[in-house]
Each structure stands twice: as structure tokens, then as C-alpha cells.
Design an enzyme around this catalytic site. Structure first.
Site, PDB file in Angstrom:
ATOM      1  N   SER A 148      67.099 122.820 -32.384  1.00  0.00           N
ATOM      2  CA  SER A 148      65.909 121.871 -32.142  1.00  0.00           C
ATOM      3  C   SER A 148      66.257 120.260 -32.760  1.00  0.00           C
ATOM      4  O   SER A 148      66.093 119.537 -32.041  1.00  0.00           O
ATOM      5  CB  SER A 148      64.952 122.115 -32.843  1.00  0.00           C
ATOM      6  N   TYR A 392      61.121 124.957 -44.303  1.00  0.00           N
ATOM      7  CA  TYR A 392      61.172 126.176 -43.732  1.00  0.00           C
ATOM      8  C   TYR A 392      61.674 127.282 -44.629  1.00  0.00           C
ATOM      9  O   TYR A 392      61.540 128.687 -44.570  1.00  0.00           O
ATOM     10  CB  TYR A 392      62.790 126.324 -42.697  1.00  0.00           C
TER      11      TYR A 392
ATOM     12  N   GLY B  68      58.009 124.336 -32.608  1.00  0.00           N
ATOM     13  CA  GLY B  68      58.946 124.257 -33.615  1.00  0.00           C
ATOM     14  C   GLY B  68      60.478 124.571 -33.318  1.00  0.00           C
ATOM     15  O   GLY B  68      60.779 124.699 -32.077  1.00  0.00           O
ATOM     16  N   SER B  69      61.424 124.662 -34.277  1.00  0.00           N
ATOM     17  CA  SER B  69      62.842 125.004 -33.869  1.00  0.00           C
ATOM     18  C   SER B  69      62.978 126.336 -32.922  1.00  0.00           C
ATOM     19  O   SER B  69      61.928 127.080 -32.965  1.00  0.00           O
ATOM     20  CB  SER B  69      63.511 125.511 -34.811  1.00  0.00           C
ATOM     21  N   GLY B  70      63.723 126.403 -32.112  1.00  0.00           N
ATOM     22  CA  GLY B  70      64.196 127.541 -31.356  1.00  0.00           C
ATOM     23  C   GLY B  70      64.036 128.846 -32.220  1.00  0.00           C
ATOM     24  O   GLY B  70      63.891 128.592 -33.229  1.00  0.00           O
TER      25      GLY B  70
END
Lengths: 423, 141
Positions: A148, A392, B68-70
Site C-alpha cells: 500500500s 501495525y 488499510g494495507s493489502g
């Protein structure tokens, strides 16, 4: 989907079984998306790394990737890639795998995996930032990228066109040179949706991270247009902003008229449409983002400093080194900096790697803790300059996290105490 | 949409085919993949999420979209540990959301006549017929 004759030929197996399976996957994917056709791509970035568990189910990389990366029920032998393709960041730094708690068996598998990719012609850049090491798409170029933070960078800053793809679609695109013509490949879908008046000017890297985190949390997966930015940011600031926005929300494209690629004016960024919503970013919004990112930190005794998410540029490594001179990391604190291999080579040539090592830190390549799902053994409190990693890593490893500037992180490394403050 | 005393039927577009039925679990907040998924236990570990550590096993998972991120595909990998949702219903399709359904080979639908997040509540009983492109909602009363 409407297929061209050459696409039909691939689907019928005229270019071999692997290409056929890849095309079948792309047709299923395109139909599920509601796409009507494919677009050609010659720039693919994917992820083909198998862990031990995945590998052992098949006992071959072809088997593991046929299933995991092409959604194929049968194992096919993958041929060399058809179009220029690269590998994103991976699960470990082969030099320091033991520090990341990886076993010898995992290390051996990793080495064979990298050889396997190299033999297919996949560029083993092993970074979340291919655009820092030579893969800089031009405006309008259709790409098929994962990751991303990279997707938002090339879409916004460079004006390339990609959706946030997955392993399945990127591996299939590597073998066919095709990706569904959908989403951000289409001009109509690239106009702004939300107008953000930036009153609180971002000056530092930390400021850009906070602005990104705010924008992601607020706009989620839409397309923000930032108005009022007075000072042109550096590449690293935009890298940092995009990574924060993509991980806090789902931003794949933003516009800063006059600075990023697609639009020179706010009107152009919205394509003549009215914004769905207008928002103001002031000092309160900045403070909220700071507090939210630091809500995961409780214990001020820091034992892990993580820098380099997304991977550091050579400028960042240089800037960091200036802050390290004459200092030393406190015993018991791990100080890890992450960068792509080619930047590490340059840092080594410039003496920067030695500066980091003399300080008591390590310059690592190929991976990051979040992707590799690791942290230094026994560590429980991290300090980082990355809003993305701070977001994260606690979810992945249970570690606590503090977010601040590089100076805050260096200070924490030296003292073992988090002293970062909002400013 | 057609409605009887007991159930509501709405049409949608099939992302991945199949027929299943079960209890709905609704997330009004979009779901994030990758590091936010505990694959072995089958739940999200994103802090501050309404479904934080709520098991997805055997549920009809209803959500607006993926963010969000993949790596939303990680929700699909829950199948390997037998803790996967039975089906996924979402308001808007998104590129990498689809791989989760493909990986677990469970039905997924989107682009409904009516936004499923607005009409379905957690605890409703849902019959998903992605082969024929509709769902039937039996309200939990």
C-alpha cells in the site's frame, strides 16, 4: 470480460499451462471486480515468498506459488516472467536472521526462495520502495503493484496507475502482462472526493506522518485533496505521509495540487465535481493523531528502536548518522534501521553503515519487523519514527509502541527512556 | 427487494459463488487485513475495532469495504485453521478483498440493491445464494 485474440490464446493454453492458469485467475478476478477488459502492463511488483509451513505443504516453490499466488488447484511449473517484475520486501534479512528469531531451516528456505525468483527473472529488490532503487514509473504508466505505501506513492506523487493488488493478481500479471482495467487505472476514478484545508503546516517528517495518519483515519479509502500546503515536501516526507495514510485508512491516491502529479489546481483535482466533504486540519487534529498513535505506549522504558518504515532513503541514512556521532546506544536496547540492499551498499561505501554500527545499531535490508513478524528477542517497548510501523507492529507482535521524531528515537536509544513530546 | 412477513430478499452481484446460511456478524467499520488478522483464531486484532477479537467462524460477515494495507486475503487463510466466516457480504468491491473469498472458496457478494450494512444486524439469519445472486434476511426478532 471482453478478451482480445492474444488474451484468448493465453486462456486456451497456447502459451503453456502456467500462463493459462494465470489468465484463468485474472479472468475470475476481473469478473469479480466488474471489469470489462484488461490493460497491458510492463511493470509488476509482487510478493512470492513462502514460509516453511506453506512450502512443506507442497515441497516445491512451484506448488506453493501455484496455489498461493495463482489460486490454481494444480501445480504448474512457473516460466520466466513475461514482463519486468520485482519482488517487494520479504520476511528476513539473511545476514541477521538469527536476531529476528528465524531458524537455520527458515534461512535455508529463504535463500532457495530468492534463487528461485532470480531464476524466473524477477528483480529481487526486496524492498517496499522499488521507486527508491530505480523502478520509477512515469505518469500514466499502468502498473500492477502490491504494498500500500508503494501504491499510494506511485499513484499520487508519480501519477502512475495501479490498484492495490494482491499476490494472486501480481504473479498472474508477471506471467501475462495483463491486469484488469478497473479502479485507479481509469481517469474518471482518480478525481478527489474530500477537500482538506491544511491550516497546521507540516514542516518535519514527524508532522507529515501525523497528517497522513489523520487523513487516513478521516477519509478512509477515498481520495483526499490537500489544499494550503505552503512548503514543498521532500520525497521522503511524501513517502512517510502516504504510508501513514494508507495504513490508518486505505488511501491509494491523494492529490496535493501543484505538487503531486495528477493536478495543478484544486478544481483539476476534483475534475469539476463538488467535494463530498470539506475538512480542516488544525493543531487539534494533529494532536489527536499524535495521541492516537501514542495510545499504545504505556511503559517508558524503551528496548527497541525501529527506523526505516518505509525503507530509508540514502538521505535519511545520512541525516540519521549526523545525529549519532559521539553517542552510543544504551545496553539492552536494539537499534535497527531498515533500507533496501542497494542503499545499504551505498551507505556502506559512504561509511554510514560503520557510523550506525559504531553507535551500537544495525543497518538491515530486505525486510521489516511487521512483514517478517519479528522483534528483537525479549523486547517489549518500541520507539519508531514510522506511523505505519507504530500502527501495525503492536497488533502483530504485542509490543508497545511510541511514535515520534528521529531525534526522539535516538534520544530513547541512548537513554533507554521515551521522552518524546508533542510539538 | 421483495419482502414477506418473515424475510427480506435483496439482489447483489456475485464475487464468488456458492450457497450457505448462518448468523450475521456486522461490522459497520471497514475491516483491515494483513497484520490485523489472527489467522489461527479467526478474528481481527485491530485495536479500537468493534469486532476486536470477535470470532468470525461460521458467521456471515457483513462489512462496508476493505481498508488499510493489502493482505485482506489473510481473512481467507483462516479457512486453513477451520475458523473462517461462511460468507462475506460487502457494500463496495475492492481489488484485494476478492482474494480472501477466492482463497477460502466461500461465497462473497457485493453491489446490492440496498446497502447490506444498513439493513442487516448482527444476529439476523442470512441465506446467501451467490449462485443466483441474492440473499434472504430473516430478522432476529
Amino acid at each position: 470480460m471482453k478478451l482480445t485474440n492474444s488474451e484468448k490464446a493465453m486462456l486456451e493454453g497456447q502459451e503453456g499451462e502456467a500462463v493459462q492458469k494465470a489468465m484463468e485467475m485474472l479472468v475470475r478476478y476481473g469478473e469479480a471486480l466488474g471489469a470489462e477488459k484488461f490493460i497491458d502492463t510492463t511493470n509488476v511488483g509482487g510478493y512470492m515468498i513462502a514460509n516453511l509451513e506453506q512450502y512443506k505443504r507442497f515441497n516445491s516453490f512451484d506448488g506453493a506459488f501455484s496455489e498461493m499466488c495463482m489460486d490454481s488447484d494444480v501445480t504448474v511449473k512457473l516460466p520466466p516472467v513475461k514482463v519486468s517484475s520485482c519482488q517487494f520486501e520479504t520476511s528476513m534479512d539473511p545476514e541477521y536472521y538469527k536476531l529476528a528469531g528465524k531458524s537455520d531451516e527458515e534461512y535455508e528456505l529463504y535463500k532457495s526462495n530468492i534463487d528461485y525468483l532470480a531464476n524466473l527473472g524477477i528483480q529481487v529488490m526486496c524492498t517496499c520502495t522499488p521507486y527508491q532503487v530505480g523502478n520509477v514509473p512515469v505518469k500514466g504508466e499502468h502498473c500492477a503493484w502490491m504494498e500500500s505505501s508503494a501504491v499510494v506513492y506511485i499513484n499520487s506523487v508519480l501519477g502512475a496507475r495501479t490498484n492495490c493488488e494482491g499476490r494472486e493478481s501480481t504473479t498472474s500479471a508477471m506471467l501475462t502482462g495483463k491486469i484488469p482495467y478497473w479502479g485507479l487505472h481509469i481517469t474518471e476514478n482518480r478525481y478527489g472526493t474530500h477537500l482538506i484545508h491544511v491550516d497546521e503546516q507540516p514542516i518535519t517528517m514527524e508532522d507529515w506522518g501525523l497528517l497522513g495518519y489523520y487523513v487516513g483515519k478521516t477519509v478512509l479509502d477515498k481520495i483526499p485533496v490537500l489544499d494550503g500546503i505552503k512548503k514543498t515536501p521532500t520525497r521522503d516526507m511524501l513517502k512517510h505521509f502516504g504510508a501513514a495514510a494508507a495504513s490508518a485508512g486505505g488511501i491509494e491516491l491523494y492529490h496535493i495540487p501543484g505538487i503531486t502529479s495528477d493536478a495543478n489546481t484544486v478544481e483539476e483535482a476534483f475534475g469539476g465535481r463538488t467535494p463530498i466533504e470539506e475538512l480542516n486540519y488544525g493543531v487539534n487534529e494533529k494532536l489527536n493523531a499524535y495521541n492516537l498513535l501514542n495510545s499504545i505506549g504505556d511503559n517508558e522504558n524503551v528496548d527497541f528502536i525501529m527506523l526505516g518504515c518505509p525503507h530509508y532513503s540514502i538521505e535519511q541514512v545520512w541525516d540519521l548518522c549526523k545525529k549519532l556521532e559521539g553517542k552510543h546506544v544504551k545496553e539492552g536496547v536494539s537499534f535497527w534501521v531498515f533500507t533496501p540492499q542497494s542503499i545499504k551498499d551505498l551507505a556502506n561505501r559512504n561509511g554510514f553503515q560503520k557510523t550506525i554500527e559504531d553507535f551500537g545499531g544495525l543497518l538491515m535490508k530486505d525486510c521489516c519487523p511487521a512483514i517478517g513478524r519479528f522483534k528483537p528477542r525479549g523486547s517489549s517497548v518500541m520507539a519508531t519514527d514510522s506511523a505505519k510501523q507504530g500502527h501495525y507492529l503492536p497488533n502483530i507482535t504485542g509490543i508497545e509502541a511510541w511514535y515520534g521524531s528521529v531525534d526522539d528515537c535516538v534520544e530513547a536509544a541512548v537513554t533507554g527512556k521515551w521522552g518524546g513530546k508533542f510539538n | 427487494m421483495s419482502e414477506t412477513k418473515d424475510s427480506i430478499i435483496i439482489k447483489g452481484r456475485t464475487v464468488y459463488p456458492g450457497k450457505v446460511e448462518g448468523e450475521a456478524l456486522v461490522s459497520k467499520m471497514p475491516l483491515m487485513g494483513w497484520g490485523n488478522v489472527n489467522v489461527k483464531q479467526g478474528f481481527t486484532v485491530e485495536r479500537d475495532h468493534p469486532l476486536y477479537e470477535v470470532p468470525l467462524k461460521d458467521k456471515i460477515l457483513v462489512f462496508p469495504y476493505v481498508r488499510g494495507s493489502g493482505g485482506f486475503v489473510m481473512y481467507g487463510h483462516t479457512k486453513r485453521y477451520g475458523v473462517n466466516p461462511l460468507a462475506m457480504l460487502c457494500t463496495e468491491p475492492i481489488s484485494y478483498g476478492i482474494f480472501a473469498a477466492m482463497t477460502m472458496k466461500q461465497p462473497m457478494m457485493t453491489d446490492f440493491d440496498i446497502d447490506p450494512v444498513k439493513i442487516i444486524e448482527t444476529g439476523d439469519y442470512i441465506i446467501v445464494n451467490a449462485d443466483e445472486g441474492f440473499i434472504e434476511i430473516v430478522k432476529n426478532v
